[in-house]
Design a protein around this motif. Structure first.
Motif, PDB file in Angstrom:
ATOM      1  N   LEU A  27      58.293  45.541  39.202  1.00  0.00           N
ATOM      2  CA  LEU A  27      58.761  44.183  38.935  1.00  0.00           C
ATOM      3  C   LEU A  27      59.823  43.775  39.951  1.00  0.00           C
ATOM      4  O   LEU A  27      59.766  42.676  40.518  1.00  0.00           O
ATOM      5  N   LEU A  28      60.783  44.648  40.208  1.00  0.00           N
ATOM      6  CA  LEU A  28      61.816  44.347  41.201  1.00  0.00           C
ATOM      7  C   LEU A  28      61.231  44.249  42.607  1.00  0.00           C
ATOM      8  O   LEU A  28      61.647  43.403  43.407  1.00  0.00           O
ATOM      9  N   LEU A  29      60.256  45.095  42.922  1.00  0.00           N
ATOM     10  CA  LEU A  29      59.595  45.035  44.229  1.00  0.00           C
ATOM     11  C   LEU A  29      58.869  43.703  44.410  1.00  0.00           C
ATOM     12  O   LEU A  29      58.990  43.061  45.451  1.00  0.00           O
ATOM     13  N   LYS A  30      58.136  43.281  43.398  1.00  0.00           N
ATOM     14  CA  LYS A  30      57.421  42.002  43.493  1.00  0.00           C
ATOM     15  C   LYS A  30      58.384  40.822  43.563  1.00  0.00           C
ATOM     16  O   LYS A  30      58.145  39.859  44.293  1.00  0.00           O
ATOM     17  N   TYR A  31      59.482  40.907  42.804  1.00  0.00           N
ATOM     18  CA  TYR A  31      60.483  39.850  42.856  1.00  0.00           C
ATOM     19  C   TYR A  31      61.089  39.753  44.258  1.00  0.00           C
ATOM     20  O   TYR A  31      61.209  38.669  44.817  1.00  0.00           O
ATOM     21  N   TRP A  32      61.449  40.908  44.814  1.00  0.00           N
ATOM     22  CA  TRP A  32      62.013  40.924  46.163  1.00  0.00           C
ATOM     23  C   TRP A  32      61.003  40.404  47.182  1.00  0.00           C
ATOM     24  O   TRP A  32      61.351  39.615  48.065  1.00  0.00           O
ATOM     25  N   ALA A  33      59.748  40.855  47.099  1.00  0.00           N
ATOM     26  CA  ALA A  33      58.724  40.452  48.070  1.00  0.00           C
ATOM     27  C   ALA A  33      58.466  38.953  48.008  1.00  0.00           C
ATOM     28  O   ALA A  33      58.317  38.300  49.045  1.00  0.00           O
ATOM     29  N   LEU A  70      50.346  38.165  52.912  1.00  0.00           N
ATOM     30  CA  LEU A  70      50.812  39.229  53.817  1.00  0.00           C
ATOM     31  C   LEU A  70      51.776  40.183  53.126  1.00  0.00           C
ATOM     32  O   LEU A  70      51.647  41.407  53.262  1.00  0.00           O
ATOM     33  N   PHE A  71      52.743  39.667  52.411  1.00  0.00           N
ATOM     34  CA  PHE A  71      53.703  40.536  51.726  1.00  0.00           C
ATOM     35  C   PHE A  71      53.017  41.381  50.659  1.00  0.00           C
ATOM     36  O   PHE A  71      53.321  42.561  50.503  1.00  0.00           O
ATOM     37  N   ASN A  72      52.087  40.772  49.900  1.00  0.00           N
ATOM     38  CA  ASN A  72      51.362  41.544  48.892  1.00  0.00           C
ATOM     39  C   ASN A  72      50.506  42.630  49.520  1.00  0.00           C
ATOM     40  O   ASN A  72      50.439  43.745  49.016  1.00  0.00           O
ATOM     41  N   ASN A  73      49.845  42.295  50.606  1.00  0.00           N
ATOM     42  CA  ASN A  73      48.915  43.244  51.220  1.00  0.00           C
ATOM     43  C   ASN A  73      49.634  44.340  51.993  1.00  0.00           C
ATOM     44  O   ASN A  73      49.194  45.496  51.956  1.00  0.00           O
ATOM     45  N   LEU A  74      50.695  44.008  52.699  1.00  0.00           N
ATOM     46  CA  LEU A  74      51.331  44.982  53.581  1.00  0.00           C
ATOM     47  C   LEU A  74      52.513  45.721  52.966  1.00  0.00           C
ATOM     48  O   LEU A  74      52.882  46.792  53.444  1.00  0.00           O
ATOM     49  N   ILE A  75      53.119  45.170  51.922  1.00  0.00           N
ATOM     50  CA  ILE A  75      54.295  45.819  51.342  1.00  0.00           C
ATOM     51  C   ILE A  75      54.052  46.235  49.889  1.00  0.00           C
ATOM     52  O   ILE A  75      54.170  47.409  49.548  1.00  0.00           O
ATOM     53  N   VAL A  76      53.715  45.295  49.034  1.00  0.00           N
ATOM     54  CA  VAL A  76      53.635  45.579  47.601  1.00  0.00           C
ATOM     55  C   VAL A  76      52.472  46.512  47.267  1.00  0.00           C
ATOM     56  O   VAL A  76      52.659  47.530  46.593  1.00  0.00           O
ATOM     57  N   ARG A  77      51.272  46.191  47.721  1.00  0.00           N
ATOM     58  CA  ARG A  77      50.101  46.985  47.362  1.00  0.00           C
ATOM     59  C   ARG A  77      50.215  48.446  47.774  1.00  0.00           C
ATOM     60  O   ARG A  77      49.988  49.340  46.951  1.00  0.00           O
ATOM     61  N   SER A  86      49.993  61.401  37.984  1.00  0.00           N
ATOM     62  CA  SER A  86      49.169  61.812  36.850  1.00  0.00           C
ATOM     63  C   SER A  86      49.652  61.225  35.528  1.00  0.00           C
ATOM     64  O   SER A  86      48.865  61.061  34.601  1.00  0.00           O
ATOM     65  N   ARG A  87      50.936  60.900  35.414  1.00  0.00           N
ATOM     66  CA  ARG A  87      51.467  60.329  34.181  1.00  0.00           C
ATOM     67  C   ARG A  87      51.389  58.817  34.138  1.00  0.00           C
ATOM     68  O   ARG A  87      51.351  58.223  33.067  1.00  0.00           O
ATOM     69  N   ASP A  88      51.389  58.169  35.289  1.00  0.00           N
ATOM     70  CA  ASP A  88      51.526  56.713  35.330  1.00  0.00           C
ATOM     71  C   ASP A  88      50.516  56.116  36.306  1.00  0.00           C
ATOM     72  O   ASP A  88      50.600  56.347  37.511  1.00  0.00           O
ATOM     73  N   ASN A  89      49.566  55.375  35.775  1.00  0.00           N
ATOM     74  CA  ASN A  89      48.583  54.692  36.609  1.00  0.00           C
ATOM     75  C   ASN A  89      49.149  53.327  36.988  1.00  0.00           C
ATOM     76  O   ASN A  89      49.055  52.372  36.235  1.00  0.00           O
ATOM     77  N   THR A  90      49.737  53.246  38.164  1.00  0.00           N
ATOM     78  CA  THR A  90      50.387  52.003  38.583  1.00  0.00           C
ATOM     79  C   THR A  90      49.389  50.953  39.059  1.00  0.00           C
ATOM     80  O   THR A  90      49.792  49.837  39.356  1.00  0.00           O
ATOM     81  N   TYR A  91      48.122  51.286  39.121  1.00  0.00           N
ATOM     82  CA  TYR A  91      47.119  50.298  39.526  1.00  0.00           C
ATOM     83  C   TYR A  91      47.069  49.128  38.546  1.00  0.00           C
ATOM     84  O   TYR A  91      46.605  48.058  38.883  1.00  0.00           O
ATOM     85  N   TYR A  92      47.538  49.337  37.326  1.00  0.00           N
ATOM     86  CA  TYR A  92      47.562  48.249  36.349  1.00  0.00           C
ATOM     87  C   TYR A  92      48.508  47.131  36.760  1.00  0.00           C
ATOM     88  O   TYR A  92      48.400  46.020  36.271  1.00  0.00           O
ATOM     89  N   TYR A  93      49.444  47.423  37.636  1.00  0.00           N
ATOM     90  CA  TYR A  93      50.466  46.445  38.000  1.00  0.00           C
ATOM     91  C   TYR A  93      50.112  45.648  39.251  1.00  0.00           C
ATOM     92  O   TYR A  93      50.905  44.839  39.694  1.00  0.00           O
ATOM     93  N   ASN A  94      48.945  45.897  39.834  1.00  0.00           N
ATOM     94  CA  ASN A  94      48.461  45.149  40.989  1.00  0.00           C
ATOM     95  C   ASN A  94      47.181  44.421  40.609  1.00  0.00           C
ATOM     96  O   ASN A  94      46.307  45.002  39.970  1.00  0.00           O
ATOM     97  N   VAL A  95      47.047  43.187  41.028  1.00  0.00           N
ATOM     98  CA  VAL A  95      45.799  42.470  40.781  1.00  0.00           C
ATOM     99  C   VAL A  95      44.743  42.942  41.768  1.00  0.00           C
ATOM    100  O   VAL A  95      43.593  43.144  41.418  1.00  0.00           O
ATOM    101  N   VAL A 152      56.924  35.805  39.750  1.00  0.00           N
ATOM    102  CA  VAL A 152      56.782  37.026  38.938  1.00  0.00           C
ATOM    103  C   VAL A 152      56.216  36.684  37.561  1.00  0.00           C
ATOM    104  O   VAL A 152      55.391  37.424  37.021  1.00  0.00           O
ATOM    105  N   ILE A 153      56.628  35.575  36.988  1.00  0.00           N
ATOM    106  CA  ILE A 153      56.084  35.156  35.691  1.00  0.00           C
ATOM    107  C   ILE A 153      54.591  34.855  35.807  1.00  0.00           C
ATOM    108  O   ILE A 153      53.792  35.309  34.976  1.00  0.00           O
ATOM    109  N   LEU A 154      54.186  34.119  36.839  1.00  0.00           N
ATOM    110  CA  LEU A 154      52.767  33.825  37.029  1.00  0.00           C
ATOM    111  C   LEU A 154      51.973  35.088  37.354  1.00  0.00           C
ATOM    112  O   LEU A 154      50.828  35.239  36.919  1.00  0.00           O
TER     113      LEU A 154
END
Length: 176
Positions: A27-33, A70-77, A86-95, A152-154
């Protein structure tokens, strides 16, 4: 002195940042990006869309769609993909979770989908003097902090729709 000896005994102990949940880091990464994309592409690229003190919203939208993609593709993703374990599937947090050139074009489409309502929301908030003005540039001005908050809300709404659709599809597909 005893504390240093304990550190040497446990060199692979988790640090304090590892205890922060992944969703909060993302969430903080997406907000910053989003804020950085707005700052660099909209504020920094103002000479491209400023026409005699009249802002051309079409040019701004094209610049911001490209910046967000660009920011989503090169930094966030990539960061979200590397955080997966193994404990946390972070793919749920990316569209968009694809790799390569397809990822950029999907992020471009996603940026278009997100920027259209974002522009309408910021227009509405600006007309009613409801924009949060951190830098003191005026009530009708949009700053990177407010842009990132709305983004971030959207993004959360889009993630909810994506993850709900996948869950419903899996439930229907694997129903006995």
């Amino acid at each position: 002195m005893g504390n240093k000896a304990e550190k040497e005994i446990k060199p692979y102990e988790q640090d304090k940042l590892a205890k922060v949940p992944s969703w909060l880091k993302i969430l903080l990464l997406k907000y910053w990006a989003a804020g950085a994309a707005y700052y660099f592409f909209a504020v920094g690229g103002a000479f491209l869309w400023n026409n005699n003190d009249q802002y051309d919203i079409g040019r701004l939208m094209v610049i911001m769609i490209l910046g967000i993609a660009l920011f989503n593709n090169l930094i966030v993703r990539p960061i979200v993909r590397y955080m997966r374990n193994s404990r946390d599937n972070t793919y749920y947090y990316n569209v968009v979770n694809n790799k390569g050139a397809l990822s950029f074009f999907l992020n471009l489409g996603y940026a278009i989908i997100i920027m259209l309502p974002l522009e309408r929301i910021t227009d509405f908030l600006g007309n009613h003097n409801l924009l949060f003005d951190v830098f003191g540039v005026g009530n009708d001005a949009l700053d990177p902090f407010m842009f990132a908050l709305i983004y971030v809300i959207l993004d959360f709404i889009a993630l909810f729709i994506k993850n709900s659709s996948i869950a419903i599809y899996r439930k229907i597909k694997y129903k006995d």
